[in-house]
Design a protein around this motif. Sequence first.
Motif, PDB file in Angstrom:
ATOM      1  N   CYS A 217     -42.789  14.563 -10.772  1.00 59.01           N
ATOM      2  CA  CYS A 217     -42.982  16.058 -12.077  1.00 59.01           C
ATOM      3  C   CYS A 217     -44.211  16.430 -11.936  1.00 59.01           C
ATOM      4  O   CYS A 217     -45.232  15.338 -11.934  1.00 59.01           O
ATOM      5  N   ASN A 226     -39.267  11.414 -22.365  1.00 61.11           N
ATOM      6  CA  ASN A 226     -38.162  11.970 -21.564  1.00 61.11           C
ATOM      7  C   ASN A 226     -38.590  12.717 -20.877  1.00 61.11           C
ATOM      8  O   ASN A 226     -39.023  14.122 -21.743  1.00 61.11           O
ATOM      9  N   CYS A 227     -38.312  13.206 -19.752  1.00 62.24           N
ATOM     10  CA  CYS A 227     -38.400  14.242 -18.747  1.00 62.24           C
ATOM     11  C   CYS A 227     -37.354  14.223 -18.131  1.00 62.24           C
ATOM     12  O   CYS A 227     -37.332  13.232 -17.637  1.00 62.24           O
ATOM     13  N   ARG A 228     -36.695  15.518 -17.379  1.00 62.70           N
ATOM     14  CA  ARG A 228     -36.062  15.296 -16.537  1.00 62.70           C
ATOM     15  C   ARG A 228     -37.121  15.037 -15.397  1.00 62.70           C
ATOM     16  O   ARG A 228     -35.834  14.740 -14.813  1.00 62.70           O
ATOM     17  N   ALA A 229     -37.529  15.623 -15.150  1.00 59.39           N
ATOM     18  CA  ALA A 229     -37.912  16.015 -13.500  1.00 59.39           C
ATOM     19  C   ALA A 229     -38.617  14.337 -13.209  1.00 59.39           C
ATOM     20  O   ALA A 229     -38.610  13.651 -12.601  1.00 59.39           O
ATOM     21  N   GLY A 231     -37.448  11.715 -14.486  1.00 56.18           N
ATOM     22  CA  GLY A 231     -35.822  10.759 -14.328  1.00 56.18           C
ATOM     23  C   GLY A 231     -35.495   9.666 -15.582  1.00 56.18           C
ATOM     24  O   GLY A 231     -34.692   8.986 -15.655  1.00 56.18           O
ATOM     25  N   THR A 232     -36.802   9.960 -16.490  1.00 55.86           N
ATOM     26  CA  THR A 232     -36.621   9.193 -17.824  1.00 55.86           C
ATOM     27  C   THR A 232     -35.448  10.073 -18.788  1.00 55.86           C
ATOM     28  O   THR A 232     -34.940   9.484 -20.109  1.00 55.86           O
ATOM     29  N   SER A 233     -34.733  11.250 -18.739  1.00 56.86           N
ATOM     30  CA  SER A 233     -34.359  11.819 -20.116  1.00 56.86           C
ATOM     31  C   SER A 233     -32.619  11.345 -19.767  1.00 56.86           C
ATOM     32  O   SER A 233     -32.637  11.047 -18.339  1.00 56.86           O
ATOM     33  N   ARG A 235     -29.971  12.036 -21.050  1.00 58.01           N
ATOM     34  CA  ARG A 235     -29.288  13.002 -20.166  1.00 58.01           C
ATOM     35  C   ARG A 235     -29.059  12.457 -18.821  1.00 58.01           C
ATOM     36  O   ARG A 235     -28.289  12.685 -18.144  1.00 58.01           O
ATOM     37  N   ALA A 236     -30.643  12.889 -18.351  1.00 57.39           N
ATOM     38  CA  ALA A 236     -30.355  12.982 -16.689  1.00 57.39           C
ATOM     39  C   ALA A 236     -30.439  11.712 -16.262  1.00 57.39           C
ATOM     40  O   ALA A 236     -29.251  11.992 -15.075  1.00 57.39           O
ATOM     41  N   GLN A 237     -30.308  11.031 -17.074  1.00 63.09           N
ATOM     42  CA  GLN A 237     -29.666   9.644 -16.561  1.00 63.09           C
ATOM     43  C   GLN A 237     -27.985   9.152 -16.746  1.00 63.09           C
ATOM     44  O   GLN A 237     -27.681   8.898 -15.248  1.00 63.09           O
ATOM     45  N   GLN A 239     -25.887  11.763 -16.500  1.00 57.68           N
ATOM     46  CA  GLN A 239     -25.393  12.880 -15.630  1.00 57.68           C
ATOM     47  C   GLN A 239     -25.948  12.194 -13.673  1.00 57.68           C
ATOM     48  O   GLN A 239     -24.799  12.333 -12.982  1.00 57.68           O
TER      49      GLN A 239
END
Length: 300
Positions: A217, A226-229, A231-233, A235-237, A239
């Motif tokens: 990121c 909480n960031c998808r890039a 890896g702490t989101s 939802r991303a975890q 998935q």
Amino acid sequence: MSIHLMLIAGYLPRDVIDNPTEKLVLMKIADSADDENRLSRPGMHRLAAWAGVGENRVVTLITKLVKKGLVERVEVGRPGRTAVYRVFPLGVPQLPQTEELKERQAAAAAAPRNSRLARPNAVRSKPAPPARTYRDVEKRERKAAEESGLPQGNPPEGEGRVSPGKPSALPRGNPEPFPGETPSFLPPTSIPPTPPPPTADAEGEPVESEQAEAGSCPRHRRPAKNCRACGTSARAQRQAAEAARKKQEQQAEQDRFEALMQEGARRRAQADANREDVQNAQQEARAAAREGRERHGSNK
């Protein structure tokens, strides 16, 4: 059938008949009436079809006609028996002449649209005619400006009219109380410094080395909550965990299939190496089965 009574009902003025549907009902009753005794038996279905309304509305309109004295109920309708009406029980009016019809139309045109809001003895102005060309529009605007009392350009001729042509000279600078040069505002006492252009190490912008250390990121110095890039989101975890589980299941299924293929290949190789032993074992199994069947038959 009485055409004469129907024509009289059709020419009744507006102050007698409220709406066209009521007039249609009266015309149908008059059309079905007898010329001598003015008795009519139109029938509910024909009245509803003539006026284009329902039977309940026809009953309401007939009640209004009875209240106005234009229709009289002689016999009330019952199931299987048609009602009987008398048209114009108070007397048959005369057919209006052409002059009378013209007077009605003129009075209706002169009457206000809403009589409750109309002022008594008020003179109504004639509506403006529709504009057909641009000359009509200019004429209307000129008339409105003249009525407003505003000055309209130069006077026709005289002392007040400005002479045609360009002025001889332009005004020179400012008037007397001011100096000859153009006035200007005073300079400000302090000038704010110009901010420097933003750099890579400005506040909120990570340096390239820090970006490489933080991860994928480029917007955070350290992993955000909480960031998808990063890896702490959540939802991303979820998935990522689901993808890892599916990959693990696929790998396990592939390993099991390869093990089965290897076991089958091993057994085929063993059978090919000891083909005579396999045939002897098959013959012994057939003989044992035959002997068992014979013994079972002798016991019976």
